[in-house]
Scaffold this motif. Structure first.
Motif, short mmCIF file in Angstrom:
data_model
loop_
_atom_site.label_atom_id
_atom_site.label_comp_id
_atom_site.label_asym_id
_atom_site.label_seq_id
_atom_site.Cartn_x
_atom_site.Cartn_y
_atom_site.Cartn_z
N UNK A 196 1.10 -1.32 0.03
CA UNK A 196 -0.19 -0.08 0.46
C UNK A 196 0.88 1.61 -0.01
N UNK A 197 1.90 1.07 0.02
CA UNK A 197 2.82 2.34 0.14
C UNK A 197 4.34 2.54 -0.95
N UNK A 198 4.25 1.26 -1.18
CA UNK A 198 5.61 1.03 -2.31
C UNK A 198 4.80 1.16 -3.37
N UNK A 199 6.46 1.98 -4.10
CA UNK A 199 5.84 2.89 -5.10
C UNK A 199 6.55 2.37 -5.85
N UNK A 200 6.76 1.11 -6.77
CA UNK A 200 7.59 0.60 -7.93
C UNK A 200 7.53 1.21 -8.53
N UNK A 201 9.11 1.86 -10.01
CA UNK A 201 9.74 2.59 -10.96
C UNK A 201 9.26 1.05 -11.92
N UNK A 202 8.86 2.03 -13.14
CA UNK A 202 8.46 1.69 -14.31
C UNK A 202 10.26 0.04 -14.82
N UNK A 203 9.03 -0.61 -14.93
CA UNK A 203 10.24 -1.92 -15.21
C UNK A 203 10.53 -2.95 -13.52
N UNK A 204 9.92 -2.50 -12.57
CA UNK A 204 10.12 -3.24 -11.63
C UNK A 204 9.09 -4.67 -11.69
N UNK A 205 9.49 -5.68 -10.69
CA UNK A 205 8.53 -6.82 -10.71
C UNK A 205 8.51 -7.27 -9.28
N UNK A 206 7.17 -7.63 -8.95
CA UNK A 206 6.79 -7.70 -8.13
C UNK A 206 6.43 -9.43 -7.32
N UNK A 207 6.51 -9.41 -5.93
CA UNK A 207 6.09 -10.48 -6.63
C UNK A 207 4.96 -10.69 -5.25
#
Length: 229
Positions: free
Chosen positions: A53-64
């Motif tokens: 809810x608070x993490x803001x991934x950059x373009x090109x990121x991968x979340x799991x």
């Protein structure tokens, strides 16, 4: 005096040596059943330092995301696949004002599933095209609705799994949820003991520490009596 001390030491040593007693200390709460959140470090998964809810991934990121039973972040199970961003987002073109985030969802094993439920199969993955300031939670929602959260903003379900429960404590040998309302997410090791008994009714490490202390005191008294003799 020496005979009494020797008998005391032997008796307490026998208590510590009983497999059933030692085993009860290890058979307390096995951990918590919850969704853990990971981010790709390029070649491997890294446990996220922020919630989705608070993490803001950059373009090109991968979340799991991985659903499992674990005691804390140190032993949480990672997603079992680790596709790269190029694999996940090859068919999603970049657009101005947006970013692309790869999302990998591992629903875990049947052993980790709540009672009466089976994890969806296979695991899911996708590419979220979201606004440039979007959070990981928004990226997840773009590819895996419905999501379910509790009142503490803890992620409870992805794509409707599991149907109930949220970060509940799970006892060893009992995969059923303790409460459907759920406890707080694991912030370290599970809490537990009250006095000399854990929530499961078995002896805790405090009890064994007390026995060890008695053994040490008994041994000291024994050697002191020998010196006086």
């Amino acid at each position: 005096m020496r005979r009494r001390l020797t008998a005391l030491l032997l008796a307490l040593g026998a208590v510590l040596a009983v497999p059933g007693v030692a085993g009860q200390a290890q058979a307390q709460a096995a951990g918590y059943r919850y969704w853990s959140f990971w981010q790709s470090g390029g070649t491997a998964w890294v446990y996220a330092t922020q919630g989705p809810a608070t993490a803001r991934p950059a373009d090109g990121s991968v979340d799991g995301y991985r659903f499992s039973v674990s005691a804390d972040s140190q032993d949480s199970a990672k997603p079992r696949t680790a596709p790269s961003f190029s694999q996940l987002c090859a068919d999603t073109p970049a657009k101005p004002g947006t970013k692309r985030v790869g999302v990998v969802i591992d629903f875990g094993t049947e052993a980790d599933a709540p009672s009466g439920e089976k994890p969806p199969s296979p695991s899911a993955s996708g590419c979220a095209a979201v606004p440039s300031d979007a959070t990981s939670a928004e990226a997840l929602a773009a590819v895996a609705k419905p999501l379910r959260y509790n009142s503490d903003a803890l992620l409870c379900a992805i794509s409707g799994y599991p149907r109930t429960g949220c970060g509940e404590q799970v006892s060893a040998g009992d995969p059923a949820p303790a409460e459907s309302g759920a406890s707080a997410p694991p912030a370290g090791k599970p809490s537990g003991a009250v006095g000399g008994e854990a929530a499961g009714g078995g002896p805790t490490l405090g009890l064994f520490a007390g026995i060890a202390a008695v053994l040490a005191l008994g041994g000291a008294a024994f050697w002191q009596s020998r010196r006086r003799g």
